[in-house]
Design a protein around this motif. Structure first.
Motif, PDB file in Angstrom:
ATOM      1  N   SER A   1       3.509  -0.500   9.249  1.00 57.94           N
ATOM      2  CA  SER A   1       2.692  -1.730   9.203  1.00 57.94           C
ATOM      3  C   SER A   1       2.096  -1.946   7.815  1.00 57.94           C
ATOM      4  CB  SER A   1       1.560  -1.650  10.235  1.00 57.94           C
ATOM      5  OG  SER A   1       2.083  -1.468  11.521  1.00 57.94           O
TER       6      SER A   1
ATOM      7  N   GLU B   1       4.730  -2.926   5.357  1.00 53.82           N
ATOM      8  CA  GLU B   1       5.160  -4.327   5.524  1.00 53.82           C
ATOM      9  C   GLU B   1       4.128  -5.280   4.909  1.00 53.82           C
ATOM     10  OE1 GLU B   1       6.501  -5.491   9.439  1.00 53.82           O
ATOM     11  OE2 GLU B   1       5.890  -7.569   9.069  1.00 53.82           O
ATOM     12  N   ILE B   2       2.844  -4.982   5.093  1.00 50.22           N
ATOM     13  CA  ILE B   2       1.816  -5.839   4.485  1.00 50.22           C
ATOM     14  C   ILE B   2       2.011  -5.881   2.971  1.00 50.22           C
ATOM     15  CG2 ILE B   2      -0.648  -5.982   3.946  1.00 50.22           C
ATOM     16  CD1 ILE B   2      -1.264  -5.333   6.816  1.00 50.22           C
ATOM     17  N   ARG B   3       2.230  -4.706   2.377  1.00 48.57           N
ATOM     18  CA  ARG B   3       2.390  -4.683   0.922  1.00 48.57           C
ATOM     19  C   ARG B   3       3.609  -5.509   0.490  1.00 48.57           C
ATOM     20  NH1 ARG B   3       4.474  -2.395  -4.056  1.00 48.57           N
ATOM     21  NH2 ARG B   3       2.731  -1.792  -5.354  1.00 48.57           N
ATOM     22  N   ALA B   4       4.709  -5.332   1.212  1.00 52.03           N
ATOM     23  CA  ALA B   4       5.939  -6.053   0.842  1.00 52.03           C
ATOM     24  C   ALA B   4       5.719  -7.563   0.962  1.00 52.03           C
ATOM     25  CB  ALA B   4       7.091  -5.601   1.739  1.00 52.03           C
ATOM     26  N   ARG B   5       4.984  -7.988   1.975  1.00 50.82           N
ATOM     27  CA  ARG B   5       4.784  -9.425   2.180  1.00 50.82           C
ATOM     28  C   ARG B   5       3.773  -9.997   1.195  1.00 50.82           C
ATOM     29  NH1 ARG B   5       5.144  -9.956   8.748  1.00 50.82           N
ATOM     30  NH2 ARG B   5       4.507 -12.095   8.310  1.00 50.82           N
TER      31      ARG B   5
ATOM     32  N   GLN C   1       0.867  -7.157  -6.432  1.00 54.49           N
ATOM     33  CA  GLN C   1       1.263  -8.314  -7.251  1.00 54.49           C
ATOM     34  C   GLN C   1       1.118  -7.989  -8.737  1.00 54.49           C
ATOM     35  OE1 GLN C   1      -1.184 -11.492  -5.647  1.00 54.49           O
ATOM     36  NE2 GLN C   1       0.265 -11.889  -3.988  1.00 54.49           N
TER      37      GLN C   1
ATOM     38  N   LEU D   1      -2.939 -11.233   6.109  1.00 52.34           N
ATOM     39  CA  LEU D   1      -2.079 -10.303   6.863  1.00 52.34           C
ATOM     40  C   LEU D   1      -2.980  -9.193   7.385  1.00 52.34           C
ATOM     41  CD1 LEU D   1       0.781 -10.155   4.244  1.00 52.34           C
ATOM     42  CD2 LEU D   1       1.120 -10.884   6.617  1.00 52.34           C
TER      43      LEU D   1
ATOM     44  N   THR E   1       3.563  -8.790  -1.877  1.00 50.61           N
ATOM     45  CA  THR E   1       4.401  -8.863  -3.084  1.00 50.61           C
ATOM     46  C   THR E   1       5.288 -10.108  -3.049  1.00 50.61           C
ATOM     47  OG1 THR E   1       4.441  -6.465  -3.263  1.00 50.61           O
ATOM     48  CG2 THR E   1       6.173  -7.638  -4.435  1.00 50.61           C
ATOM     49  N   ALA E   2       5.805 -10.431  -1.871  1.00 44.31           N
ATOM     50  CA  ALA E   2       6.690 -11.592  -1.736  1.00 44.31           C
ATOM     51  C   ALA E   2       5.933 -12.919  -1.839  1.00 44.31           C
ATOM     52  CB  ALA E   2       7.438 -11.518  -0.409  1.00 44.31           C
TER      53      ALA E   2
ATOM     54  N   GLU F   1       3.630 -14.151   0.336  1.00 46.05           N
ATOM     55  CA  GLU F   1       3.415 -14.844   1.608  1.00 46.05           C
ATOM     56  C   GLU F   1       1.970 -15.302   1.821  1.00 46.05           C
ATOM     57  OE1 GLU F   1       5.303 -12.754   4.823  1.00 46.05           O
ATOM     58  OE2 GLU F   1       4.302 -13.995   6.314  1.00 46.05           O
TER      59      GLU F   1
END
Ligand SMILES: NC(=O)c1ccc[n+]([C@@H]2O[C@H](COP(=O)([O-])OP(=O)(O)OC[C@H]3O[C@@H](n4cnc5c(N)ncnc54)[C@H](O)[C@@H]3O)[C@@H](O)[C@H]2O)c1
Length: 336
Positions: A127, A130-134, A186, A252, A136-137, A139
């Protein structure tokens, strides 16, 4: 197959032993513990040779990697010896309680650029990852605030607390790393300000040894984003592990995990569920396995693991800054 030696067969050592034994490209070659019964028990459980002689284990040229899961004061010595013997190292957190010893350790081994990973397992929680990846993306737009809640179900024994290095170096160290992990999502730059308050509301024994049992720490990153960490050594409803990332266009959140998704509704209460998972062994089981997989892959590829030695050092710098802020009542500025 990556041949792994485990140093320390206590609580976390057994978690690592199970993860290595279950990994398709790793095998547990040796387990070491000065307590022979502990080494023998874990060795026989996973079919590894057991030893109370660290030098003999490190002298085995067929061993590729070492996991240091012994008490914190022994980490630097074992890490240094393992790196000198040419082994890749996964070292449990914290590297040490004193930044001077951490720096002296790297002074001893750094020239050979050893592969060293530090056991901040929460980076591998599905979890939180996923927060970090989103983030970075993009979102949630520009990241502005991070909220980390980390409360243990019950205080550790007083004897443990006395030598733990204090709440910030022992417990909050995970959250300092998580704050850096997210604030860096980021490329915002590292933490530049630390402000901490502490409390003694849980355990008189902890107060007696001069430590705190609750804290709120505020961090500011170089680009202005804020993180707030809330810790307690006691939580009536289990192991409280939550995370929130708030940005310019959204939020998130990762909630506590429950054993099942079953909810009860009745006349007196609704949405009632079983208690949250009790402690780190249950809550972070998948994260420990993913952490080991990252280490194995890094060793196979000769790639730099993340979190590495520098991340271990950076979290300790934040712990020291929080301790200074608690002592002085002032915000501590970092990075010159
Ligand atoms: N990442 C996590 O979630 C997590 C969780 C718990 C503990 N830890 C860290 O792991 C380390 C161990 O903690 P624990 O709770 O497993 O402790 P523990 O007391 O349960 O186990 C430590 C083991 O190390 C052995 N030991 C003592 N001296 C040794 C030496 N010189 N060399 C090798 N082994 C030695 C002890 O006999 C014991 O079996 C600590 O640094 C702690 O901060 C990390």
């Amino acid at each position: 197959m990556l041949r792994v030696a485990l140093f320390g067969c206590g609580r976390i050592g057994r978690v690592h032993a199970e993860a290595v034994a279950g990994h398709p490209r790793a095998e547990l070659a040796w387990v070491f513990d000065p307590v022979e019964t502990a080494a023998k028990e874990v060795g026989s459980q996973y079919g590894a040779a057991a030893s109370t002689d660290a030098d003999a284990v490190l002298a085995d040229g067929s061993v590729d990697a070492v996991i240091v899961a012994s008490p914190t004061p022994t980490h630097v010595d074992l890490l240094t010896r393992a790196a000198r013997a040419g082994k890749a190292v996964l070292c449990e957190k914290p590297i040490d309680l004193a930044i001077a010893r951490v720096d002296a350790c790297w002074g001893e081994i750094g020239a050979s650029d050893p592969l060293v990973m530090v056991g901040f397992n929460r980076r591998f929680d599905p979890s939180f990852r996923e927060i970090r990846a989103r983030v970075t993306a993009g979102e949630i737009g520009r990241l502005e605030q991070v909220v980390i809640i980390s409360r243990d179900p019950a205080p550790p024994p007083a004897g443990y607390v006395a030598t733990s290095g204090g709440l910030f170096r022992d417990m909050t160290i995970h959250d300092f790393d998580m704050a850096r992990f997210l604030l860096g999502a980021q490329g915002a730059g590292d933490v530049v300000e630390v402000s901490a308050m502490g409390s003694n509301l849980v355990s008189p024994e902890i107060e007696e040894v001069g430590d705190i049992d609750g804290a709120v720490v505020t961090l500011r990153s170089a680009d202005g984003a804020l993180a707030q960490i809330t810790n307690s050594r006691r939580c009536a409803y289990g192991y409280d592990q939550r995370l929130e990332a708030f940005g310019s266009t959204g939020m998130l959140i990762a909630q506590n995990q429950l054993p099942t998704s079953v909810r009860y509704a009745g006349a007196e209460r609704s949405e009632s569920a079983a208690p949250v998972l009790n402690f780190f062994l249950e809550r972070y089981g998948p994260a420990y396995r993913a952490e080991l997989d990252h280490f194995v892959s890094a060793v196979e590829k000769g790639a730099r693991p993340s979190p590495d030695f520098a991340d271990g050092r950076a979290a300790l710098v934040l712990a020291d800054a929080a301790a200074e802020s608690l002592r002085t009542g002032r915000t501590v500025r970092l990075g010159g």
